[in-house]
Design a protein around this motif. Structure first.
Motif, PDB file in Angstrom:
ATOM      1  N   ASP A  99      -4.232 -12.443   0.650  1.00 33.65           N
ATOM      2  CA  ASP A  99      -3.776 -11.719   1.681  1.00 33.65           C
ATOM      3  C   ASP A  99      -2.884 -10.658   1.201  1.00 33.65           C
ATOM      4  O   ASP A  99      -2.938  -9.488   1.692  1.00 33.65           O
ATOM      5  N   ARG A 100      -1.891 -10.942   0.180  1.00 29.74           N
ATOM      6  CA  ARG A 100      -1.252  -9.560  -0.473  1.00 29.74           C
ATOM      7  C   ARG A 100      -2.154  -8.556  -1.074  1.00 29.74           C
ATOM      8  O   ARG A 100      -2.011  -7.525  -0.757  1.00 29.74           O
ATOM      9  N   TYR A 101      -3.138  -9.133  -1.684  1.00 32.39           N
ATOM     10  CA  TYR A 101      -4.171  -7.947  -2.336  1.00 32.39           C
ATOM     11  C   TYR A 101      -5.060  -7.059  -1.242  1.00 32.39           C
ATOM     12  O   TYR A 101      -5.261  -6.059  -1.192  1.00 32.39           O
ATOM     13  N   PRO A 127     -13.004  -1.432   1.805  1.00 35.65           N
ATOM     14  CA  PRO A 127     -13.977  -2.333   2.312  1.00 35.65           C
ATOM     15  C   PRO A 127     -13.526  -3.904   1.591  1.00 35.65           C
ATOM     16  O   PRO A 127     -13.554  -3.817   0.480  1.00 35.65           O
ATOM     17  N   GLU A 128     -13.525  -4.780   2.383  1.00 31.30           N
ATOM     18  CA  GLU A 128     -13.236  -6.080   1.847  1.00 31.30           C
ATOM     19  C   GLU A 128     -14.108  -6.495   0.881  1.00 31.30           C
ATOM     20  O   GLU A 128     -14.045  -7.395  -0.144  1.00 31.30           O
ATOM     21  N   GLU A 129     -15.446  -6.299   0.908  1.00 37.89           N
ATOM     22  CA  GLU A 129     -16.418  -6.677   0.060  1.00 37.89           C
ATOM     23  C   GLU A 129     -16.167  -6.379  -1.165  1.00 37.89           C
ATOM     24  O   GLU A 129     -16.691  -6.835  -2.292  1.00 37.89           O
ATOM     25  N   ASN A 130     -15.453  -5.299  -1.497  1.00 35.99           N
ATOM     26  CA  ASN A 130     -14.819  -4.837  -2.905  1.00 35.99           C
ATOM     27  C   ASN A 130     -13.770  -5.982  -3.530  1.00 35.99           C
ATOM     28  O   ASN A 130     -13.884  -6.013  -4.755  1.00 35.99           O
ATOM     29  N   GLY A 142       0.740  -1.110   0.128  1.00 31.45           N
ATOM     30  CA  GLY A 142       0.111   0.150   0.117  1.00 31.45           C
ATOM     31  C   GLY A 142       0.823   1.258   0.010  1.00 31.45           C
ATOM     32  O   GLY A 142       0.666   2.161  -0.712  1.00 31.45           O
ATOM     33  N   ALA A 143       1.986   1.215   0.893  1.00 34.08           N
ATOM     34  CA  ALA A 143       2.810   2.459   0.636  1.00 34.08           C
ATOM     35  C   ALA A 143       3.281   3.026  -0.688  1.00 34.08           C
ATOM     36  O   ALA A 143       3.432   3.997  -0.842  1.00 34.08           O
ATOM     37  N   GLN A 144       3.922   1.851  -1.482  1.00 34.61           N
ATOM     38  CA  GLN A 144       4.320   1.999  -2.740  1.00 34.61           C
ATOM     39  C   GLN A 144       3.328   2.280  -3.630  1.00 34.61           C
ATOM     40  O   GLN A 144       3.467   3.317  -4.441  1.00 34.61           O
ATOM     41  N   ALA A 177      -5.590  -3.436  -0.087  1.00 37.86           N
ATOM     42  CA  ALA A 177      -6.928  -2.774  -0.048  1.00 37.86           C
ATOM     43  C   ALA A 177      -7.104  -2.055   1.447  1.00 37.86           C
ATOM     44  O   ALA A 177      -7.526  -0.900   1.477  1.00 37.86           O
ATOM     45  N   GLN A 178      -6.662  -2.935   2.552  1.00 37.59           N
ATOM     46  CA  GLN A 178      -6.779  -2.116   3.727  1.00 37.59           C
ATOM     47  C   GLN A 178      -5.952  -0.805   3.876  1.00 37.59           C
ATOM     48  O   GLN A 178      -6.500   0.065   4.922  1.00 37.59           O
TER      49      GLN A 178
END
Length: 457
Positions: A77-79, A89-92, A17-19, A83-84
């Protein structure tokens, strides 16, 4: 016509996410960045595993009919972590999860197509996720599915090339209303199967799109500030290349410059689209421009020097070989029989050396080829040389300077490095040397010193 850019981001730029936050800042900083090509998430640190490698494990477990639930979860979990990071939201990610976990249930023509499809989903799922994140952040974006836009490639599952009709199809993409997020690395065969370019092929996707859309330029974002004259692992703090030509890049990429995929040059040349290699972590830096040869004015004698150790050579000696009509044809027919291409074939009046990419050869193929060559040409000597490396010295400026070849040879031979082969192309912008593998790195270092340290004193 909309003036636009195609921007491709490598795996290290999209690792977490940071990248990705840096990438999004780069995208919105320039309205011309309308088409974004994504790689699969790369390593977050040196001990991490690339998503593509996780997908390869998933594919192998599927082929072996093993339980794949753990590897699927690790990939998801990587994706999910990305997202987090953006509070998506995880439903996406429901559709992403479904696509990933159902990969193993599809029917594929064979194991190679299965492997290609699994590998390609690193890019496909990342593009899908990034489009979701951009829209979540209020940036209009649309995921582009290669299947739906007619991105057609040849039927070589893991080494495909683009089909000509793809350019017409991609030219119809609606550029300007929203950012288009396109997965790199793969296309679809006419039969509807996923086929990938060679590893690192997201560069190729970006170049194809830049050509098809007549982009102002193709920006290739990676994790280095520029392309350097020599490998920083060999030469300490080498000079950066500010501008180079297509053909210089092609020559250097062939012999080991890994910053930019050598096959990606071809679509850029076809469309005469300038390429700008930049660093995601330092986007303010100019990077390296790769441009057409027209009106290019070199500022240095040589532009780059690189070595590659993945070569082997077959040495053939026969008296009066130069008088034997059809000798070369016989050799080519034998190579065609075993579907092996050669890289170079320097020759003398009684000698001939054929240089091969070692990755294409097996011990069995080498033995069978030698038996056929012995029967067809009856040479006095036939010998494989496996301890073989190639050094490429490249520069548009080499044509305008006398004595460059001698200077290159002297810089190597003065340090007791033996030269097995010297080959200069007709363009006079490159010189190839053959050496032992153990000598290759030092040869690069000494050539660099001659042209970039001693010349600039």
């Amino acid at each position: 016509m909309i003036v636009m850019k195609v921007a491709k981001f490598g795996g290290s730029s999209l690792a977490d996410g940071a990248q990705l936050k840096k990438v999004i800042k780069i995208i919105v900083a320039d309205d011309k960045r309308q088409v974004i090509v994504t790689s699969a998430p790369g390593k977050r640190d040196k001990n991490d595993t690339k998503v593509t490698d996780l997908l390869i494990t998933y594919a192998k477990q599927t082929l072996q009919r093993q339980d794949t639930s753990a590897i699927c979860q690790a990939i998801f979990d990587r994706y999910l972590a990305i997202a987090q990071y953006f509070a998506l939201p995880e439903e996406n990610l429901t559709e992403l999860h479904k696509i990933l976990f159902e990969l193993k249930d599809h029917v594929y023509p064979d194991a190679k197509y299965l492997m290609a499809a699994f590998k390609a989903h690193g890019e496909r799922l990342n593009a899908y996720l990034i489009a979701k994140i951009l829209n979540h952040l209020g940036i209009k974006a649309r995921f582009i599915n290669p299947k739906e836009v007619g991105f057609l490639v040849t039927s070589e599952p893991n080494n495909a090339t683009v089909l000509p009709q793809t350019y017409q199809a991609l030219a119809q993409l609606p550029v300007g209303e929203e950012r288009l997020i396109v997965p790199g690395f793969f296309g679809l065969t006419k039969e509807g199967q996923i086929a990938t370019f060679s590893r690192g092929g997201s560069d190729i996707t970006g170049a194809i799109l830049a050509c098809a859309l007549k982009a102002e330029c193709y920006e290739n974002f990676t994790d280095v500030d520029a392309i350097y004259v020599a490998n920083p692992k060999i030469v300490t703090d080498p000079a950066a290349i500010t501008t180079m030509t297509y053909r210089e890049m092609r020559e250097l990429a062939y012999a080991g410059f890994s910053v930019f995929h050598d096959e990606a040059i071809i679509p850029a040349i076809q469309g005469q689209v300038p390429i700008n290699v930049k660093n995601t972590n330092h986007p303010e830096l100019p990077g390296t421009w790769i441009v057409p040869e027209t009106d290019f004015m070199p500022t240095q004698t040589i532009t780059g020097v690189v070595n590659s150790n993945h070569f082997s050579a077959l040495y053939l000696h026969k008296y009066l070989l130069n008088k034997e009509v059809g000798a070369t044809l016989k050799l080519l027919e034998i190579m065609y029989k075993y579907q092996i291409s050669y890289e170079h074939m320097p020759s003398g009046i009684d000698d001939l050396t054929i240089i091969f990419d070692s990755d294409l050869l097996t011990p069995e193929t080498k033995q069978l080829m030698c038996e056929d060559i012995q029967a067809a040409l009856q040479p006095d000597q036939l010998e494989w040389i496996d301890d073989y490396a190639i050094i490429m010295v490249v520069g548009e400026g080499m044509r305008d300077h006398k004595g460059v070849t001698q200077k290159i040879i002297d810089s190597v031979s003065e340090h007791d490095i033996g030269i097995h082969m010297i080959n200069q192309g007709a363009s006079r912008i490159s010189l190839m040397l053959g050496t032992k593998r153990a000598d290759a790195a030092n040869a690069v270092k000494y050539i660099y010193q001659t042209f970039f340290e001693e010349e600039n004193k």
